[in-house]
Design an enzyme around this catalytic site. Structure first.
Site, PDB file in Angstrom:
ATOM      1  N   HIS A 172      -3.304  -2.896  -0.172  1.00 41.39           N
ATOM      2  CA  HIS A 172      -3.792  -1.877   0.772  1.00 41.39           C
ATOM      3  C   HIS A 172      -2.872  -1.779   2.000  1.00 41.39           C
ATOM      4  O   HIS A 172      -2.403  -0.695   2.359  1.00 41.39           O
ATOM      5  CB  HIS A 172      -5.226  -2.249   1.185  1.00 41.39           C
ATOM      6  CG  HIS A 172      -5.840  -1.358   2.210  1.00 41.39           C
ATOM      7  ND1 HIS A 172      -6.816  -0.434   1.904  1.00 41.39           N
ATOM      8  CD2 HIS A 172      -5.627  -1.240   3.547  1.00 41.39           C
ATOM      9  CE1 HIS A 172      -7.170   0.217   3.020  1.00 41.39           C
ATOM     10  NE2 HIS A 172      -6.461  -0.266   4.031  1.00 41.39           N
ATOM     11  N   GLU A 173      -2.596  -2.925   2.619  1.00 41.99           N
ATOM     12  CA  GLU A 173      -1.792  -2.917   3.853  1.00 41.99           C
ATOM     13  C   GLU A 173      -0.360  -2.458   3.592  1.00 41.99           C
ATOM     14  O   GLU A 173       0.220  -1.706   4.366  1.00 41.99           O
ATOM     15  CB  GLU A 173      -1.783  -4.309   4.496  1.00 41.99           C
ATOM     16  CG  GLU A 173      -3.139  -4.766   5.023  1.00 41.99           C
ATOM     17  CD  GLU A 173      -3.751  -3.787   6.013  1.00 41.99           C
ATOM     18  OE1 GLU A 173      -2.991  -3.144   6.767  1.00 41.99           O
ATOM     19  OE2 GLU A 173      -4.974  -3.634   6.005  1.00 41.99           O
TER      20      GLU A 173
ATOM     21  N   HIS B 248      -0.069   1.300   3.224  1.00 42.36           N
ATOM     22  CA  HIS B 248      -0.002   1.993   4.523  1.00 42.36           C
ATOM     23  C   HIS B 248       1.442   2.067   5.015  1.00 42.36           C
ATOM     24  O   HIS B 248       1.904   3.105   5.481  1.00 42.36           O
ATOM     25  CB  HIS B 248      -0.811   1.247   5.587  1.00 42.36           C
ATOM     26  CG  HIS B 248      -2.278   1.563   5.585  1.00 42.36           C
ATOM     27  ND1 HIS B 248      -2.786   2.834   5.487  1.00 42.36           N
ATOM     28  CD2 HIS B 248      -3.357   0.750   5.690  1.00 42.36           C
ATOM     29  CE1 HIS B 248      -4.118   2.795   5.518  1.00 42.36           C
ATOM     30  NE2 HIS B 248      -4.494   1.529   5.646  1.00 42.36           N
TER      31      HIS B 248
ATOM     32  N   GLU C 214      -6.923   5.804   4.491  1.00 46.67           N
ATOM     33  CA  GLU C 214      -7.637   4.621   4.003  1.00 46.67           C
ATOM     34  C   GLU C 214      -7.877   4.693   2.501  1.00 46.67           C
ATOM     35  O   GLU C 214      -7.651   3.728   1.777  1.00 46.67           O
ATOM     36  CB  GLU C 214      -8.995   4.488   4.706  1.00 46.67           C
ATOM     37  CG  GLU C 214      -8.920   3.795   6.034  1.00 46.67           C
ATOM     38  CD  GLU C 214      -8.213   2.473   5.919  1.00 46.67           C
ATOM     39  OE1 GLU C 214      -8.826   1.515   5.446  1.00 46.67           O
ATOM     40  OE2 GLU C 214      -7.022   2.395   6.261  1.00 46.67           O
TER      41      GLU C 214
HETATM   42 ZN    ZN Z   1      -6.242   0.534   5.890  1.00 48.64          ZN
END
Ligand code: ZN
Length: 229
Positions: free
Chosen positions: A98-99, A102, A160
């Site tokens: 996830h990170e 981004h 997100e």
């Molecule tokens: Zn996030």
């Protein structure tokens, strides 16, 4: 700018050495696998150059905060406070996927550009390298350690979900069971007030997030080949 911020952060925080600590070693192992999954994914799409400037580094930092982040350029930090919530490598893979999404997808850059416009600063030209104090301030509000709730939220829910979606695929590609994302986010939901700023800033509600993750699951499972122990 990311490299400078990263160096400063490490010098001001307690980095756990991976040569003598199994958790730090795990952070490095999971991070490297996710990074190589992402590299494979982008190369297959003919977009390998997106990662050309990346010099991956994965550190565990001693802090109660339930948090993790990745700066553009591939500098990743996990806080020890996150590990009681992840509980296993597959859940840590989900968070790192996830990170890192981004960072690689340029979400922070989008938010920086918006921040610069909002502050009346030009986005074009060499302002990013000028050491401008306002720019530094925006940077710190968008990335990692200083990231705050507030300013630039309009795109962030979309970002997100994108990070959740690709994070799931990358962790599956890296050999981790993406199904672990669901119990992980349930544990996050229960950990209540301890939520990290980055998650707080965007907060798709926990139920929405988990429902979205379920909808990505069949796709992610197509990429899943368990790592041999
Ligand atoms: Zn996030």
């Amino acid at each position: 700018m990311a490299l400078t911020e990263h160096r400063t952060f490490l010098s001001q925080n307690k980095v756990v050495s991976s040569s003598e600590n199994r958790d730090a070693e795990m952070v490095r192992r999971v991070g490297s696998r996710i990074a190589s999954a992402i590299t494979t994914y982008y190369s297959k799409q003919g977009k390998g150059d997106i990662l050309s400037g990346y010099q991956w580094e994965f550190n565990l930092v001693d802090s109660k905060e339930v948090n993790a982040w990745c700066m553009p350029g591939g500098k990743v930090v996990v806080y020890t406070g996150l590990l009681p919530v992840t509980q296993n490598e597959a859940a840590l893979a989900v968070v790192l996927g996830h990170e890192i999404t981004h960072a690689v997808a340029g979400h922070g850059n989008e938010r920086m550009s918006q921040g610069m416009v909002a502050q009346g600063l030009g986005v074009a030209g060499n302002i990013l390298t000028s050491g401008n104090a306002k720019v530094n301030n925006i940077f710190n509000n968008v990335y990692g350690p200083g990231a705050q709730v507030g300013v630039l939220l309009p795109n962030s829910r979309k970002q997100e979900y994108e990070a959740d979606h690709f994070g799931l695929i990358f962790s599956a590609m890296a050999g981790y069971n993406p199904r672990e994302a669901i119990p992980f986010w349930q544990r996050m939901a229960q950990s209540g007030g301890q939520k990290p700023p980055e998650f707080l800033a965007t907060h798709p509600s926990d139920e929405n997030r988990i429902a979205q993750l379920q909808s990505y699951m069949d796709e992610a499972l197509k990429y899943y080949k368990p790592v041999k122990k």
